[in-house]
Design a protein around this motif. Structure first.
Motif, short mmCIF file in Angstrom:
data_model
loop_
_atom_site.label_atom_id
_atom_site.label_comp_id
_atom_site.label_asym_id
_atom_site.label_seq_id
_atom_site.Cartn_x
_atom_site.Cartn_y
_atom_site.Cartn_z
N ILE A 1 0.64 -1.29 0.23
CA ILE A 1 0.14 0.09 0.13
C ILE A 1 1.05 1.17 -0.10
O ILE A 1 0.81 2.56 -0.79
CB ILE A 1 -0.59 -0.01 1.06
CG1 ILE A 1 -1.52 -1.38 1.26
CG2 ILE A 1 -1.11 1.45 1.34
CD1 ILE A 1 -2.67 -1.26 2.36
N ASN A 2 1.83 1.36 1.62
CA ASN A 2 2.65 2.14 1.06
C ASN A 2 4.29 1.35 1.52
O ASN A 2 4.99 1.78 2.86
CB ASN A 2 2.58 3.19 1.66
CG ASN A 2 2.91 5.02 2.28
OD1 ASN A 2 3.97 4.95 1.26
ND2 ASN A 2 2.89 5.42 2.97
N PRO A 3 5.13 1.38 0.28
CA PRO A 3 6.39 1.44 1.00
C PRO A 3 7.31 2.04 1.35
O PRO A 3 8.29 1.29 1.64
CB PRO A 3 6.59 2.19 -1.22
CG PRO A 3 6.25 1.53 -2.09
CD PRO A 3 5.10 2.32 -1.65
N ARG A 4 6.92 3.15 1.74
CA ARG A 4 7.82 3.85 2.30
C ARG A 4 7.23 3.93 3.99
O ARG A 4 7.24 3.69 4.96
CB ARG A 4 7.09 5.38 2.96
CG ARG A 4 7.92 6.19 1.52
CD ARG A 4 7.81 7.64 0.65
NE ARG A 4 8.39 7.77 -0.10
CZ ARG A 4 9.88 8.29 0.27
NH1 ARG A 4 10.59 7.63 0.78
NH2 ARG A 4 10.68 8.74 -1.58
N ARG A 5 6.05 2.66 4.36
CA ARG A 5 5.34 2.30 5.45
C ARG A 5 5.03 3.36 6.91
O ARG A 5 5.50 3.58 7.55
CB ARG A 5 6.73 1.49 6.26
CG ARG A 5 6.87 0.28 5.21
CD ARG A 5 7.63 -0.76 5.55
NE ARG A 5 7.56 -1.76 4.79
CZ ARG A 5 7.18 -2.64 4.48
NH1 ARG A 5 6.01 -3.01 5.26
NH2 ARG A 5 7.24 -4.09 3.80
N GLN A 6 4.29 4.66 5.78
CA GLN A 6 3.65 5.31 6.63
C GLN A 6 2.56 5.97 6.43
O GLN A 6 1.82 5.59 5.40
CB GLN A 6 4.73 6.51 6.66
CG GLN A 6 6.16 6.66 6.44
CD GLN A 6 7.53 7.97 5.98
OE1 GLN A 6 6.56 8.74 5.28
NE2 GLN A 6 8.28 7.83 6.63
N VAL A 7 2.20 6.44 7.64
CA VAL A 7 0.85 6.77 7.57
C VAL A 7 0.62 8.51 7.40
O VAL A 7 1.78 9.25 7.86
CB VAL A 7 -0.28 5.77 8.67
CG1 VAL A 7 -0.13 4.87 8.60
CG2 VAL A 7 1.02 6.43 9.84
N PRO A 8 -0.24 9.20 7.00
CA PRO A 8 -1.90 8.50 6.38
C PRO A 8 -1.40 7.44 4.93
O PRO A 8 -0.83 8.25 4.05
CB PRO A 8 -2.67 9.38 6.66
CG PRO A 8 -2.14 10.90 5.75
CD PRO A 8 -0.70 10.39 6.98
N VAL A 9 -2.43 6.96 4.96
CA VAL A 9 -2.39 6.07 3.92
C VAL A 9 -4.24 6.44 3.39
O VAL A 9 -5.02 5.62 4.29
CB VAL A 9 -2.06 4.98 2.88
CG1 VAL A 9 -2.68 4.84 1.93
CG2 VAL A 9 -0.32 5.00 3.41
N LEU A 10 -4.55 7.22 2.20
CA LEU A 10 -6.03 6.47 2.21
C LEU A 10 -6.23 5.71 0.47
O LEU A 10 -5.54 6.07 0.05
CB LEU A 10 -6.61 8.04 1.74
CG LEU A 10 -8.15 8.24 1.51
CD1 LEU A 10 -9.23 8.03 3.09
CD2 LEU A 10 -8.88 9.56 1.15
N MET A 11 -7.36 4.45 0.61
CA MET A 11 -7.34 4.00 0.36
C MET A 11 -8.64 4.35 -0.43
O MET A 11 -9.24 4.62 0.17
CB MET A 11 -7.74 2.53 0.65
CG MET A 11 -6.42 1.72 1.18
SD MET A 11 -4.92 1.42 0.05
CE MET A 11 -5.58 0.39 -0.42
N THR A 12 -8.55 4.40 -1.90
CA THR A 12 -9.16 4.97 -2.92
C THR A 12 -10.12 4.16 -3.82
O THR A 12 -8.99 2.66 -4.49
CB THR A 12 -9.07 6.70 -3.37
OG1 THR A 12 -8.29 5.84 -4.41
CG2 THR A 12 -7.98 7.68 -2.34
#
Length: 225
Positions: free
Chosen positions: A48-59
């Motif tokens: 989902i995020n290769p940087r392994r950080q948040v936030p991530v919004l799944m759309t």
């Protein structure tokens, strides 16, 4: 359309996204992760995020990461209220204040926060002094703007306000652990407090406040800002 937010309590970038989602009245589900819970290191999160950080919004179009990028995405999904202005002139002003914060105040804020939260004020006195001086200089520019206009972008709330507000609250947390000084006094400026109260009247604002702040939990105070 369905949206799902991955978030961490206390992270100002997450707070930005929550404020924007609620302001635009976009419904979403959520998954709360923790720094020491291991979720960010799961292979599934890495996709989902290769940087392994948040936030991530799944759309519906896939994951969107980086808080300001998410704000821009949401502005296209639901143009009203317009986070980045309705004209080229408004967009220019809003982006100017966002980049002023990101490029000039944010770094100093991170430094003073890390020093304060880790109890290193004496050991890193030189760094702290420089960060506080920068904070004062940058806050004076912002306070001048807020004395003239109700919002950083002008007459209406914008992405500039949503980007800046969580940082102000983070800075208040840090300053509470430091000896009183000029920056403490600036944070009590009536124009700043008026602006904060306007944001705190936004829809579902209370739901965006980091849960562990209210609980007095010291964990996650050092999440990246």
């Amino acid at each position: 359309m369905s949206y799902h937010l991955y978030w961490m309590s206390g992270a100002p970038p997450v707070w930005r996204v929550m404020l924007a989602l609620n302001l635009k009245k976009i419904r979403y589900t959520e998954t709360r992760v923790t720094r020491d819970g291991g979720e960010l290191n799961e292979p599934s999160f890495g996709t989902i995020n290769p940087r392994r950080q948040v936030p991530v919004l799944m759309t519906p179009e896939g994951p969107v990461r980086e808080s300001i990028a998410i704000l821009a995405y949401l502005d296209r999904v639901k143009p009203t209220p317009a986070l980045f202005g309705r004209s080229p002139a408004e967009a220019g002003v809003i982006w100017q204040w966002i980049m002023d914060y990101e490029n000039h105040l944010r770094g100093a804020m991170v430094t003073m926060s890390m020093i304060a939260f880790r109890g290193e004020a004496e050991a890193r006195a030189g760094e702290l002094s420089q960060a506080l001086d920068t904070g004062c200089a940058e806050m004076e520019t912002i306070l001048h703007r807020l004395r003239l206009m109700p919002w950083l972008g002008g007459a209406d709330i914008s992405a500039a306000d949503i980007v800046f507000y969580p940082g102000v609250q983070w800075m208040r947390k840090a300053l509470a652990r430091l000896e009183p000084g000029p920056l403490h006094e600036m944070m009590e400026n009536p124009a700043l407090i008026r602006w904060e109260k306007q944001i705190e009247k936004l829809p579902k604002f209370a739901q965006t406040v980091p849960p562990h702040w209210a609980e007095g939990d010291p964990k996650n105070l050092d999440v990246l800002v």
